[in-house]
Design an enzyme around this catalytic site. Structure first.
Site, PDB file in Angstrom:
ATOM      1  N   GLU A   1      37.889  39.574  49.532  1.00 19.79           N
ATOM      2  CA  GLU A   1      37.948  38.480  48.555  1.00 19.79           C
ATOM      3  C   GLU A   1      38.185  37.135  49.218  1.00 19.79           C
ATOM      4  OE1 GLU A   1      42.058  39.344  49.555  1.00 19.79           O
ATOM      5  OE2 GLU A   1      40.402  40.656  49.030  1.00 19.79           O
TER       6      GLU A   1
ATOM      7  N   SER B   1      49.447  34.882  53.948  1.00 18.14           N
ATOM      8  CA  SER B   1      50.800  35.431  53.867  1.00 18.14           C
ATOM      9  C   SER B   1      51.070  36.422  54.999  1.00 18.14           C
ATOM     10  CB  SER B   1      51.010  36.116  52.517  1.00 18.14           C
ATOM     11  OG  SER B   1      50.961  35.163  51.477  1.00 18.14           O
TER      12      SER B   1
ATOM     13  N   GLU C   1      41.130  49.303  52.284  1.00 19.68           N
ATOM     14  CA  GLU C   1      41.720  48.702  53.474  1.00 19.68           C
ATOM     15  C   GLU C   1      40.834  48.974  54.679  1.00 19.68           C
ATOM     16  OE1 GLU C   1      44.139  46.729  53.895  1.00 19.68           O
ATOM     17  OE2 GLU C   1      45.368  46.862  52.089  1.00 19.68           O
TER      18      GLU C   1
END
Length: 254
Positions: A150, A89, A31
């Site tokens: 990604e 999202s 992260e």
């Protein structure tokens, strides 16, 4: 021994006893600093770091481009019936990517999907959607050194040109050929970027220039956990020296 941090800063599987002096403890985190809570207890605890950061002891980027071996082959671009797509999202109004999108969409049509747009899609649909778009908005949720996820690599795998928003172009080019992607910073405004994409849409020869890198490279996705473990084992086998990461907070959050 691996120790992983979640986005709330929790250390999973932490032992209660002190680390044996020469035992290897590896701090693994994929992260960004914006998504990881800083903890002072991390200093003077780990021997090694494994993360997307290229200056990690064990760098594990989200993807790799490997030089081709063997016979040269011609790449066939997938059929395209959409111009620009974005699947997201994690929607937050404060994100740079959200603010850029709000202006960008005024100048070009964007096909949107994901929970952020109340239009969830399956993994199979994801593959079909991304490969059918000429351009995909590979916008990172936060901008940090080497944080190229990604979001940029998967469009490359699927035969789509990523339009990236993240660290500077020079940082991307350490990992991805400069003619494989479009960077929002190359344009003075979202409107100028939109005009460029429309030009590429009308000029097939210009568009195909973004695929010439495939003559020399193939894409490879990182296998989370597996690649970290394999590369860590290889590193420890080759490096017997002892060290301590004295100031992990300064290195990662700086």
């Amino acid at each position: 021994m691996f120790h992983h941090r979640d986005i709330h800063g929790n250390l999973s599987n932490m032992p209660t006893l002190p680390r044996p002096l020469f035992q290897k403890w590896i701090w693994m985190n994929m992260e960004s600093p914006s998504r990881t809570v800083k903890r002072s207890a991390l200093n003077n605890l780990f021997n090694l770091t494994a993360s997307y950061r290229l200056d990690s002891d064990i760098p594990v980027p989200y993807g790799r481009l490997l030089e081709k071996t063997g016979e040269k082959t011609t790449y066939r671009i997938p059929h395209k019936n959409k111009l620009v797509c974005w699947i997201v999202s994690n929607w937050k109004a404060k994100y740079n990517r959200t603010q850029y999108y709000e202006t960008f969409k005024q100048h070009i049509r964007i096909e949107t999907y994901g929970q952020g747009f109340s239009k969830n899609i399956s993994n199979e649909d994801y593959l079909n959607v991304v490969s059918s778009c000429k351009f995909y908005l590979a916008f990172e949720n936060s901008i940090h050194k080497d944080y190229i996820t990604e979001k940029a690599y998967r469009p490359l795998v699927l035969g789509t040109v990523p339009v990236v928003l993240g660290p500077p172009r020079e940082n991307y080019e350490k990992l991805i050929p400069g003619n494989a992607f479009i960077h929002v910073d190359d344009f003075s405004s979202p409107k100028e970027l939109a005009e460029h994409l429309k030009l590429l849409d009308q000029n097939e020869d210009l568009y195909r220039q973004y695929f010439t890198w495939r003559e020399h490279y193939v894409t490879s996705k990182t296998r989370f956990g597996f690649d970290h473990a394999c590369q860590a084992c290889d590193y420890i086998r080759r490096h017997k020296n002892y060290r301590v990461v004295n100031d992990l907070n300064k290195w990662f959050w700086g």
